[in-house]
Each structure stands twice: as structure tokens, then as C-alpha cells.
Design a protein around this motif. Structure first.
Motif, short mmCIF file in Angstrom:
data_model
loop_
_atom_site.label_atom_id
_atom_site.label_comp_id
_atom_site.label_asym_id
_atom_site.label_seq_id
_atom_site.Cartn_x
_atom_site.Cartn_y
_atom_site.Cartn_z
N VAL A 158 -10.97 -0.02 -8.01
CA VAL A 158 -10.26 -1.24 -8.45
C VAL A 158 -9.67 -2.01 -7.26
O VAL A 158 -9.50 -3.22 -7.33
CB VAL A 158 -9.17 -0.89 -9.50
N SER A 159 -9.40 -1.30 -6.18
CA SER A 159 -8.78 -1.98 -5.03
C SER A 159 -9.73 -2.99 -4.39
O SER A 159 -9.29 -3.88 -3.66
CB SER A 159 -8.35 -0.95 -3.98
N ILE A 160 -11.02 -2.88 -4.68
CA ILE A 160 -11.98 -3.82 -4.09
C ILE A 160 -12.08 -5.10 -4.93
O ILE A 160 -12.50 -6.14 -4.45
CB ILE A 160 -13.37 -3.14 -3.94
N VAL A 176 -4.14 -4.48 -8.86
CA VAL A 176 -4.29 -3.03 -8.67
C VAL A 176 -3.16 -2.24 -9.37
O VAL A 176 -3.43 -1.26 -10.07
CB VAL A 176 -4.34 -2.67 -7.16
N ALA A 177 -1.93 -2.70 -9.20
CA ALA A 177 -0.79 -1.93 -9.74
C ALA A 177 -0.84 -1.79 -11.26
O ALA A 177 -0.68 -0.67 -11.78
CB ALA A 177 0.52 -2.54 -9.27
N PRO A 178 -1.07 -2.89 -12.02
CA PRO A 178 -1.15 -2.70 -13.48
C PRO A 178 -2.27 -1.75 -13.89
O PRO A 178 -2.09 -0.93 -14.80
CB PRO A 178 -1.45 -4.11 -14.01
N PHE A 179 -3.40 -1.83 -13.17
CA PHE A 179 -4.51 -0.94 -13.50
C PHE A 179 -4.12 0.52 -13.25
O PHE A 179 -4.35 1.38 -14.10
CB PHE A 179 -5.73 -1.33 -12.65
N THR A 216 0.83 -1.21 0.00
CA THR A 216 0.00 0.00 0.00
C THR A 216 0.87 1.26 0.00
O THR A 216 0.59 2.23 -0.72
CB THR A 216 -0.93 0.00 1.23
N ALA A 217 1.92 1.23 0.81
CA ALA A 217 2.82 2.38 0.85
C ALA A 217 3.44 2.62 -0.52
O ALA A 217 3.52 3.76 -1.00
CB ALA A 217 3.91 2.15 1.89
N PHE A 218 3.85 1.54 -1.18
CA PHE A 218 4.45 1.67 -2.51
C PHE A 218 3.45 2.26 -3.50
O PHE A 218 3.79 3.15 -4.28
CB PHE A 218 4.94 0.29 -3.01
N ILE A 219 2.22 1.76 -3.45
CA ILE A 219 1.22 2.25 -4.42
C ILE A 219 0.86 3.70 -4.11
O ILE A 219 0.69 4.51 -5.03
CB ILE A 219 -0.02 1.32 -4.42
N THR A 220 0.78 4.05 -2.83
CA THR A 220 0.46 5.44 -2.47
C THR A 220 1.49 6.39 -3.06
O THR A 220 1.14 7.40 -3.69
CB THR A 220 0.45 5.60 -0.93
N TRP A 221 2.73 6.04 -2.86
CA TRP A 221 3.79 6.92 -3.38
C TRP A 221 3.85 6.87 -4.90
O TRP A 221 4.18 7.87 -5.55
CB TRP A 221 5.14 6.58 -2.73
N ILE A 232 -3.73 3.66 -15.92
CA ILE A 232 -4.42 4.97 -15.77
C ILE A 232 -3.40 6.11 -15.80
O ILE A 232 -3.56 7.10 -16.53
CB ILE A 232 -5.20 5.01 -14.42
N LEU A 233 -2.34 5.95 -15.01
CA LEU A 233 -1.35 7.02 -14.92
C LEU A 233 -0.60 7.18 -16.25
O LEU A 233 -0.29 8.30 -16.67
CB LEU A 233 -0.37 6.74 -13.77
N PHE A 234 -0.36 6.05 -16.90
CA PHE A 234 0.28 6.07 -18.21
C PHE A 234 -0.60 6.85 -19.21
O PHE A 234 -0.11 7.72 -19.93
CB PHE A 234 0.50 4.62 -18.67
#
Lengths: 565, 574
Positions: free
Chosen positions: B365-367, B206-209, B159-164, B213-215
Motif C-alpha cells: 500500500v505504501s507504493i 497509508v495510515a488509514p489502510f 515513517t517513524a510514526f507508522i513503524t512504531w 488491517i490492524l483493527f
């Protein structure tokens, strides 16, 4: 007239289509689906027979009594009065018993249509008000909740319609104060139809008086506010006075005892035990006394139950697990309505907060009686939430239609709309298929269809030359004999009863195994579980001329009917 | 005013650190078996470069109990083992530190988002500071955030990694001077997102999604020149490819698929049975094959699981029913957050700016991972979306602050109202937090000690002193994974364990025998010979009835001083 019809031709057409669908969904195979009567309905049916035949209930008490003892569950009178009228016209049948509920369901659609218009802002055009009314009415018309309860004789369903009428009259009081009289009348009627309305109505009334206070108070001054509070309190007091006859009626205290005997947060001491446990473990400091106070824990329990009734999956997908209150495969509303519900809330927040606060408050007030008992979620006890929820969803649909009216034309827009309409049609089709093709079989046992079959079978096997002893699987089994037997209702009050239960009449005895032994010399038909029949056959050397084995569909339990040789 | 807020912010940050580090090794009262496994495998890596099964530096997942845990957290523990030795503290520290970083990440992320919601641009700095403070309070005192920062949960680090990653991802869209050649923020986002996939299962969805989005936003952004975009994307692609190589290599192996196969709803046979039952009721008609098709029923199950995460009881009253994921006395949010959540969502939908849409999509998406698996609602599997939810709640509090301060038009009064609001908000947060914290520290450990396998440390410390002879030591498996706890608390040499890998009898990766220790399920497995027996309280009567030659040597109490384990010595009967 023709001019108006031409001007509003689409609205007229929509109204016609909507009405046809609503009537069709409620009256197709009416009286046949659900497949039989639940014991509350059967008890009403027995009373209905007696009322039509004699003007008195099954115990010989007059029709105008305010609490019917029934089988000992003490029913309020209004539903039975309406059913008596329909039965007088159409004859005593399942159809006439359930018809008041169906009419109540259809009337709810109309009532919602008008309430939605009242909730619209003043500046809304008449045409848009009608649109809003129609979308909201459509929500009720297609509501699984409304459809299923319109087809059964539950007093709660009729009561929610009267409650809606009372609310509608409240809105009319903004123009003329005297509408309060009608409002009180319908609120009282609702309360005399279904017990829990007496907790819901005052909350709705207070909510209305606060949320719409500015409609009555053009200027704020202490004097005006005090006057307003006075004028707002009077109708509430009259409503309370209108309930005095109920409080003074025979069996009022018995009725209360019966109603409050349901397992609920109020009669459970779980919160006290938990509070003590937590406090002892934590050391019982001042902070612990506050943090783990029993009222705090009791409040949490109440919130949990409310939460069950608010659960989106329950509301839009699954409904009540009790097959009498739902179909187990559809929610209170069709799944697609969830989207409109969210759109409705979002738009109301920014466009009409009073509409939002009032409908949400009404919904929450309606959930209270359904949230104190332990059995949650409960589609029947929370039925008073049907109109407010429909108002929220209906507003969402209205907003989407408005968006379509106002935005530029595009293929995507129409494609999305077409897909949506298609999905809605598919959902409606699925629901109809499920309800009319699968649900009757699925819910057979929940509606005690087997009891009806057994009672008919026993009545058919009797010769009348001896006694029929039924070792009853259920202490209300006698109701099916009274209801479905060849009695016209005039004889009921001559039969002996004990605690309002008829356990011996017309040579039929409902008792335990010893009743068979006691009447050994004079037996005609005996019925009961296989274990009991086998035991008496062995001990008494009985010979049977005919034996029928029946089953409870859900559990597979057997029930044997044997004719003595 | 700004000084006032700065002081409050620092105090709250210190509180955030304290709530995450206070008595970390004893609250929760002991190590859950997953934590013990994480710790011992990390110890094995730290001392031998192999896991306890003997695999050399696993990159994607550790076999562990046969459940193939993602590797990231194991490696995160290694430095702490070097520093502090193999202790509960070293196992939990990575998660606790991640918890602090989540608070900081939320703080900075919210400050990045809030300008889009500011109407008074003259006071932007001050308002941003206030918004940051609101966010920090929400994150610092969140029961969800605190609970998962205090045990060795891989999800918390992910979670910390994804937040940052989201923070840098959104920051990469801004026009900064140092982006003139290449956008390092976006590259950092790529690294953080891919790394998170090595830390926790759900991050693999979650991360690929989020990356996509960010990409997409980065590609469409107008703030950067084409050259910067091309350079950044090329560099990111290379980094992404390199980091993903181990992942790609394990596609199709149990290291990736095992966990999903175990927990997925698609392995639930009852849904297929229900589909068949309904079709039978409809006499297998043509239409019933559609309506009651198993995929429709699976779809309903997924929707049910998904929506269960929006249940009021789960959100605000009692949270996840698993006591390791919740105290059962508070929701994942506090009751007063209900209003803020609704307002936050309404405000977010109203503004619809791209940054807040990213947050809403993150939440949505996290759900999904929890919706596709059994046991929903699930506070752990949805933890990756926690910052997004806390941001929406903070947005709600912010909108309340905005409404409250605008009750007057006088600037001085606005400042006063602002202070009143902030103090009231802090006070309410503290009251709610106090109730949670009191329960968590005073009641929870005693009520749910067994959920954390309390007693193993005490048992093995005692056995270590008692066992003097080279005779079998029977230890019950009643409370789960006794072998792993034995290695952990006795700091057994990893080389010894690896040497036993091919010799010892195992049950789903769990050792049933290690040296003289025999880990039994049933009393009947105990041989009639001289031995030590560690028996749990539930099996004590059965054991004493079967064997009269028992000598009670020690009694291990649980946290409430009730008997938990009994250690017996059986004399040689021959």
C-alpha cells in the motif's frame, strides 16, 4: 491409437484448440500485417528474388556463402536459405519471405512443450508432464512477443527456435551422449541464423552442465568430476570449431565492424569520464579508486540496461517502444501472465530449484546481447528469452491447474477461475483488435509502407524515355525499386553497385540534387522533398505534366514525384 | 555468543546514530527551499504563534508556498528552534531523530516477527537476538534510510510514526499481562497512525489502510477477552474521533486537496489525448471506446507507476532520478540485497502468518500514493513503506543465515558458522556502505549542490554586510524562493513578515517584494536607479550589457569555487 485418444481426450482437445489458435494468430492476414517490409526484410526480399531466379544473391554471389553482403549490413545465411525453399515452393512474395519465421514461431511452441517436460522432476507422472508441457506451450502460443515476431522476417526469431531445439537436445543427452551432436548442430544453425547466439549458447551450455551435473554424476569423486568436465567440454569445443567457417568467410571482419558500430556500453567512454570525474572530486584516494573504478561504473551501466529488459511493465504491459518490435499497447506477454510468472517462480523455488535456476539463467544469458547496446529494452535482441520466460509462466499456470485438480470443489474456486478465463479472453480479444485493426495504421511508417507506395508510384509514372532521378530520403530506398519493381532478380548482378549499394540502374538514379542538374537534358521523372523539387524547377525552368505529393504518416513530411513534360 | 551479538548490536546502533547526525547541517550542503519554508514557518510559530501568512496555529496544513504542507513537521521543529535558534540543524534534527527511531522501530518489530520463522525453539532468544542484529545492520546502513534522515523530510517522521504504530499494533495482538483491562498498545497505534496523517500527505492513504488491517486483526484476535476488546475499541474510537476532528473540518478545502490536485496523474492531459488518438485510429469503433477508454489508459499509467518501484535499476542501482532523493550512485537498496529481497519475499509468502502479511500489505500500500501521482518511481512518496521493505530484506538475510548455519548438524560448528556468517555479512554491509558513504560525503555535495539551492546563506550574509543604504536590493529568483531564504538566514522578525502579508505582491504564495528587497524573475524588471543587484551567473552577461554603470562589490562562489552570485551596486544615474 483410439484408446490413447479416449484416455487423453481432454488433453487432445486442448492440444487441438491450442494449435488452432496458435496457427490462427500467426497466419491470419499473414503477409499483409505488418503492412510492408522493413528495410532489412526488403533487402532479404531482393536477395530472395535473385536467389530464386539465379541461385545467386543480388550481387551475383553464390547461395551457399556464409555471409550475405546484402546492402552492406552483412547478413547470416540460414534465414535466407529457408526463405528460398519456401519461395521456390510458393513463389516470391512477402508471404514466402516471412513464412520461415511463422513456422519457427509454431515450432517454438512444440519445442517449449518438450523442454518443459524435460524440466519436470523425474517423479512427475506422464500426465502431469503433458499438462506442464501444454500450459507452457499455451504461454508461447498466446505470447504477444511470439505472435508479432512470427509475422515478420527477423532472423532472430528463427534463431531462438533453433536455440530452443539445441537446449532440448541437451536434455536428451542425459539419456544418450550422442544427442550432443544434434545439440551442437542446432546451436550452430542458430548461430548461423543470428549473430548474437554465439554469446548466448556457451553460457546456456555451461549453465546446463552445472545445474544438471548430478544427472550425469551419480557419485562425486575427483576422477568422476574431471571426466565429466572433459566430456562436457568436448561439445563446447566442437561448437566453437563449427563456427570456424563463419570466421573465415568473406566479409567476416566487415560484419563484426558493422555489428559493433552500434552505440553500446563497450564502445562508449562515458564510464571512464564519470570515473575520473568522481575520483577527482573525491580526492582520488585509494578508496575512491576502488569505489569509483571505471569497471564498477561500466558494470552499473550494464545492470541498468539489463534492468530495462527485466522491467515488469515492459514485459507484461508495454513492450518495446519500437513499433516493429512491439505494438506499444501490449507487453511481450499478456498482462494476466504476470500473476502466473510470480506463482511460477514461487513454486519453482520450493519445488524444483534446478528448473528455476536454469530458466532464470537462460533468460539472463539471453538478455546480455540486448543489454550491451544503449538502446534498451529491445524485444528483438532479447528474443532468446522467449522460451525461458514462457517456461516460468507456464509453470505458474500448471501449478494453478494442479491446485484446482487437487483442492476441494467450491463455488468460489470456480468463480475465480471463470473470472480469470473471462479476463484472459478479454485480453486476447483486445490484443487481436489492437493488432489487426489499429496496429497496421499505427505502425505504417515504422514498416516503411510509404516507401513502397512511393516506389510503386514512381515506377508507374515512368515513361522509359529518359532518366528517373530520385533525391533519396533514405540511402536504402533503391531496395524498394529492386524488390517491388518489375525485375525478376536475374538482372541485379549485372547492375553496378558501390559498397553493395545500387545507386544507378535501369535509368533510375538515386543521388543528390546535382544528379538532376547533371542529367538535365534527359529527364523523365524526378522525386524528392518539396524544397528540392521547387529549387530545380525554378533554376531549370522545368515544366511538369504530372505532380504527386506523398506524405510520411508519422511526421507529415512531404515527398514530391514530378513527371517532366 | 549472545554477548558477542550484543556488542555488535550496540556498535551498529552507535553507527546508525552517527550516520544520521554527523555534519547534519552541512550534508546535504544547504537547505532545500521546502526545508527553509518549514524552518521559517516553525520559527514564526515559535515566536508569534502564527505562520508567516498570519494564520493562528494551523492544525492540518500550513499554506507555505500555496502547497499546503501538513502541519506535523512544523511543530516538530519548534522545540529545536527554542533550543538552538533558527538554524539548518534545528530544521533537520526532527528528521534525523526520526531516522534513529526508525532503526529502533525496525529492530523491535523484526524481533517481534521472527519467532514465527524460528524452527529451533530452544534457541529462540539467541536467534531473535541475531535476527535483530541483522535487521539493525540493514536499517542502519540503508542508503534510503540514511539519505532521508539527513534533511528536513516530513515523510521520514511520518515513517517513524507508522513503524512504531505497526509495532504496537502487532504487539497488541499478543497476550500480555498488562492487557487485562484495556489494551494500551492498540490505543497507542491509533494515536500514532492518526498523528502520522498530520505529518505527511502519503500517510493519509497509508495510515488509514494500516489502521484498518490492524483493527481487523485485533477484532479477530483470540488472545483477548471480549471485554478487553470492547473497552479498547471504545477508547480508541474516542481518541481517533478527537484527533480526526481538525481533519474532518478541512475536508474539501485546499488544505487537504491542493497537493493531490497538483501532482495527481489524473491531471495529465496527454493520457486523454493518447486515448483520443487511438480511438481515432480505430475509427471510433464501439470496441475501441472500451479498449482505449481514458480510464483504461489511466489504469495502465497507475500500473506502470506502481511497477516502476520494482525496477531493478531503481531498487539496486541508482534509485529515484531526483538528486535530492538519491545520490544517483546507489539504489534504495544495495546490490547484494537483491538476493535477500527475493529470499525474504519467498519466505514471507511461504509462512503466510498474519504478522508478516501485515508487513507485505504495508509494503504494497505504501507504493499507492506514488503510483497515483506523477514522477514515478518516487523514493520520497514511498518512504512510508521503507521499514517494510527493509524487514523483508532482513528476512532474506535471516533465511540465508539459517541455511548457512544448518550446513552442519554439530552445535559447536553451527555456532562457529553463525559467527562467520555474521562477520561476513557485517563486512559486506560495511563495504557497500563505504562506497555509498564516500560518494555521499565526498562527491554528492559538489555534484548536486545546486539541487539544494546552495549559496543563499552566503549571499544573504554578504548582502547583510554590504547593504548600508536604504535603496532597493534586487535579488534574482533564478534559483527559487529567495524571499524565504532571506527571512530564514537573516532571522527576520515573523511579525514583520506577517505585517507584509496583505501588502506585498506575491506569486503563488511567494513574496515578490519585502521591504527594500525586490525579488525579480527577469532582468528587465530592474529599474534604472540606484540599487544593489544580486545576479546569478547565468544572468550576469545580460545585466552588464544592459547597464554599464555597475560596480561589482562581491562575488559569491558555489561549493566548487565557481562563481554563483555577483553583487553589483548601481550608482544613481540622475
Amino acid at each position: 491409437m483410439l484408446k490413447i485418444l479416449t484416455k487423453y481426450k481432454y488433453l487432445v482437445l486442448a492440444t487441438f484448440v491450442l494449435s488452432s489458435i496458435a496457427i490462427g494468430l500467426r497466419l491470419y492476414k499473414f503477409g499483409e500485417i505488418p503492412t510492408s517490409l522493413y528495410w532489412d526484410e526488403m533487402a532479404m526480399y531482393v536477395d530472395l528474388k535473385a536467389l530464386v531466379a539465379t541461385g545467386n544473391d543480388m550481387h551475383g554471389r553464390p547461395w551457399y556463402q556464409l555471409i550475405f553482403p546484402s546492402y552492406g549490413d552483412y547478413k547470416l545465411p540460414v534465414y535466407l536459405w529457408f526463405a528460398t525453399v519456401t519461395a521456390k515452393i510458393l513463389g516470391v512474395s512477402f508471404f514466402s519471405l516471412r513464412l520461415p519465421s511463422a513456422i519457427g514461431g509454431l515450432a517454438t511452441i512444440v519445442v517449449t512443450f518438450f523442454i518443459a517436460q524435460q524440466l519436470a522432476k523425474k517423479e512427475t507422472t506422464n500426465r502431469n508432464k503433458i499438462y506442464l508441457g501444454l500450459t507452457t506451450a499455451m504461454t508461447v502460443a498466446f505470447s504477444v512477443w511470439s505472435i508479432t515476431f512470427s509475422r515478420t522476417a527477423f532472423e532472430g526469431h528463427l534463431a531462438q527456435m533453433f536455440l530452443g531445439l539445441a537446449v532440448l537436445m541437451l536434455f536428451f543427452t542425459r539419456k544418450k551422449y550422442r544427442f550432443h551432436l544434434l545439440s551442437i548442430f542446432f546451436a550452430a544453425l542458430a548461430t548461423y541464423t543470428y549473430f548474437s547466439v554465439r554469446f548466448v549458447w556457451p553460457l546456456i551450455y555451461i549453465l546446463f552442465s552445472v545445474v544438471f551435473a548430478t544427472d550425469f554424476l551419480q557419485q562425486f569423486s575427483l576422477k568422476k568430476v574431471v571426466t565429466y568436465v572433459f566430456y562436457a567440454t568436448v561439445p563446447l569445443l566442437i561448437y566453437i570449431i563449427s563456427l570456424i567457417p563463419m570466421y573465415q568467410a568473406d566479409f567476416y571482419s566487415e560484419m563484426n565492424t558493422y555489428r559493433y558500430s552500434t552505440n553500446s556500453i563497450l564502445n562508449s567512454d562515458l564510464h571512464i569520464q564519470q570515473s575520473s570525474e568522481f575520483r577527482v572530486i573525491a580526492g582520488d584516494t585509494l578508496l575512491d579508486k576502488i569505489a569509483f573504478h571505471r569497471y564498477l561504473i561500466q558494470g552499473r551501466e550494464l545492470l541498468k540496461n539489463i534492468s530495462d529488459n527485466l522491467d515488469p511493465y515492459y514485459v507484461f504491459f508495454s513492450g518495446d517502444v519500437n513499433l516493429r518490435h512491439g505494438t506499444q499497447y501490449f507487453g511481450l506477454f499478456l498482462p494476466l501472465w504476470l500473476i502466473f510468472f510470480l506463482i511460477g517462480i514461487y513454486n519453482l523455488f520450493y519445488k524444483n530449484w534446478r528448473y528455476l535456476v536454469f530458466t532464470l539463467g537462460w533468460w539472463l544469458a539471453a538478455l546480455l546481447p540486448a543489454s550491451f547496446p544503449q538502446e534498451t529494452p529491445h524485444a528483438l535482441r532479447s528474443l532468446n528469452g522467449l522460451i525461458p520466460l514462457s517456461l516460468l509462466i507456464g509453470y505458474g499456470i500448471y501449478q494453478v491447474t494442479r491446485y484446482y485438480q487437487l483442492s476441494k470443489e467450491s463455488i468460489v474456486k470456480y468463480a475465480v477461475a471463470s473470472i480469470f478465463v473471462l479476463l484472459l479472453m478479454i485480453e486476447t480479444l483486445f490484443f487481436n483488435y489492437h493488432y489487426f485493426a489499429v496496429y497496421p495504421d499505427l505502425s505504417k511508417s515504422s514498416w516503411h509502407t510509404e516507401y513502397a507506395e512511393w516506389s510503386r508510384e514512381i515506377m508507374a509514372m515512368r515513361t522509359g524515355k529518359g532518366k528517373t532521378i530520385i533525391v533519396t530520403p533514405e540511402d536504402k530506398f533503391y531496395l524498394w525499386f529492386m524488390g517491388l519493381g518489375y525485375y525478376n532478380g536475374s538482372e541485379f548482378h549485372t547492375w553496378p553497385s558501390e559498397n553493395f549499394k545500387f545507386l544507378e540502374f535501369d535509368n533510375i538514379i538515386f543521388g543528390d540534387i546535382y544528379a538532376i542538374y547533371r542529367n538535365a537534358a534527359d529527364l523523365d521523372v524526378i522525386a524528392g522533398r518539396p524544397r528540392i523539387i521547387n529549387e530545380v524547377q525554378e533554376n531549370m525552368n522545368l515544366e511538369f505534366s504530372e505532380v504527386r505529393t506523398m506524405y510520411i504518416r508519422d511526421t507529415g513530411e512531404e515527398f514530391i514525384i514530378a513527371k517532366i513534360k | 555468543m549472545r554477548k558477542f551479538i550484543s556488542i555488535l548490536t550496540i556498535i551498529v546502533f552507535i553507527a546508525a546514530v552517527a550516520t544520521r547526525l554527523y555534519a547534519l547541517d552541512t550534508l546535504p550542503p544547504s537547505l532545500y527551499w521546502e526545508e527553509a519554508a518549514l524552518g521559517y514557518d516553525a520559527y514564526s510559530i515559535a515566536t508569534t504563534g502564527r505562520d508567516h501568512h498570519g494564520n493562528v496555529l494551523p492544525l492540518v496544513a500550513f499554506e507555505s508556498f500555496g502547497d499546503w504542507k501538513p502541519s506535523g513537521y512544523f511543530y516538530a521543529i519548534v522545540p529545536f528552534i527554542w533550543l538552538l535558534d533558527l538554524t539548518p540543524l534545528s530544521v533537520r534534527l526532527p528528521s534525523a531523530i526520526a531516522g534513529i527511531f526508525i532503526c529502533l522501530g525496525c529492530f523491535y518489530l523484526f524481533r517481534l516477527l521472527i519467532p514465527a520463522f524460528i524452527t529451533d525453539e530452544k534457541r529462540e532468544k539467541q536467534i531473535t537476538q541475531i535476527a535483530g542484529y541483522l535487521m539493525l545492520v540493514v536499517a542502519a546502513f540503508s542508503p534510503w534510510a540514511v539519505i532521508f534522515s539527513r534533511a528536513g523530510w516530513e515523510a521520514n517522521v511520518a515513517t517513524a510514526f507508522i513503524t512504531w504504530a505497526v509495532y504496537f499494533g502487532l504487539r497488541s495482538l499478543e497476550n500480555k499481562k498488562y492487557y487485562q483491562k484495556i489494551n494500551f498498545d492498540f490505543i497507542l497505534t491509533t494515536v500514532l497512525l492518526i498523528t502520522s496523517m498530520y505529518i505527511y500527505h502519503s500517510a493519509r492513504i497509508v495510515a488509514p489502510f494500516m489502521g484498518f488491517i490492524l483493527f481487523s486483526l485485533f477484532i479477530c484476535s483470540v488472545t483477548h477477552t471480549k471485554i478487553v476488546k470492547i473497552k479498547t475499541l471504545c477508547f480508541s474510537s474516542i481518541v481517533c474521533f478527537i484527533l480526526a476532528i481538525p481533519f474532518i473540518q478541512t475536508i474539501g478545502t485546499p488544505a487537504l486537496s491542493q497537493r493531490f490536485a497538483e501532482t495527481s496523474i489524473f491531471s495529465d492531459i496527454t493520457i486523454i489525448e493518447e486515448s483520443n488518438r487511438l480511438k481515432n485510429l480505430a475509427n471510433n469503433s464501439f470496441i475501441s471506446k472500451f479498449i482505449y477508454h481514458r480510464y483504461i489508459l489511466f489504469g495502465r499509467e497507475i500500473i506502470q507507476n506502481y511497477l516502476s518501484h520494482f525496477n531493478v535499476e531503481y531498487l539496486f542501482i541508482s534509485s529515484d532520478s531526483n538528486p535530492r532523493h538519491s545520490t544517483q550512485y546507489t539504489g534504495i537498496l544495495y546490490p547484494l540485497d537483491a538476493l535477500a529481497l527475493i529470499l525474504g519475499l519467498l519466505l514471507a509468502f511461504k509462512r503466510k502468518n498474519e504478522q508478516i502479511i501485515v508487513i507485505l500489505l504495508w509494503l504494497a500500500v505504501s507504493i499507492l500514493p506514488a503510483a497515483l501521482t506523477k514522477a514515478a518511481p518516487h523514493a520520497l512518496r514511498t518512504l512510508l513503506g521503507m521499514p517494510a521493505l527493509l524487514i523483508v530484506v532482513s528476512l532474506g538475510w535471516y533465511s540465508l543465515w539459517q541455511w548457512f548455519t544448518q550446513l552442519t548438524k554439530n552445535k559447536n560448528n553451527q555456532e562457529l558458522l553463525s559467527k562467520v556468517f555474521l562477520l561476513a555479512f557485517t563486512l559486506l554491509a560495511l563495504i557497500q556502505f563505504s562506497i555509498f558513504w564516500r560518494f555521499y560525503t565526498a562527491v554528492y555535495p559538489k555534484l548536486y549542490a545546486s539541487e539544494w539551492q546552495y549559496g543563499y546563506q552566503e549571499l544573504y550574509t554578504s548582502l547583510n554586510n554590504i547593504v548600508t543604504k536604504d535603496i532597493p536590493v534586487y535579488v534574482s529568483r533564478e534559483y527559487g524562493r529567495p524571499a524565504m531564504y532571506y527571512w530564514f538566514f537573516t532571522k527576520t522578525s515573523a511579525l514583520t513578515v506577517q505585517a507584509e502579508e496583505d501588502i506585498s505582491k506575491k506569486d503563488q504564495g511567494e513574496f515578490l517584494r519585502f521591504k527594500q528587497y525586490i525579488f525579480y524573475r527577469d532582468i528587465s524588471e530592474i529599474e534604472d536607479r540606484e540599487a544593489y543587484i544580486a545576479v546569478p551567473v547565468d544572468q550576469q552577461t545580460e545585466l552588464t550589457q544592459r547597464n554599464p554603470n555597475l560596480e561589482l562589490i562581491a562575488e559569491i562562489p558555489d561549493i566548487n569555487n565557481e562563481p554563483l552570485w555577483f553583487i553589483y551596486y548601481v550608482k544613481n544615474t540622475n
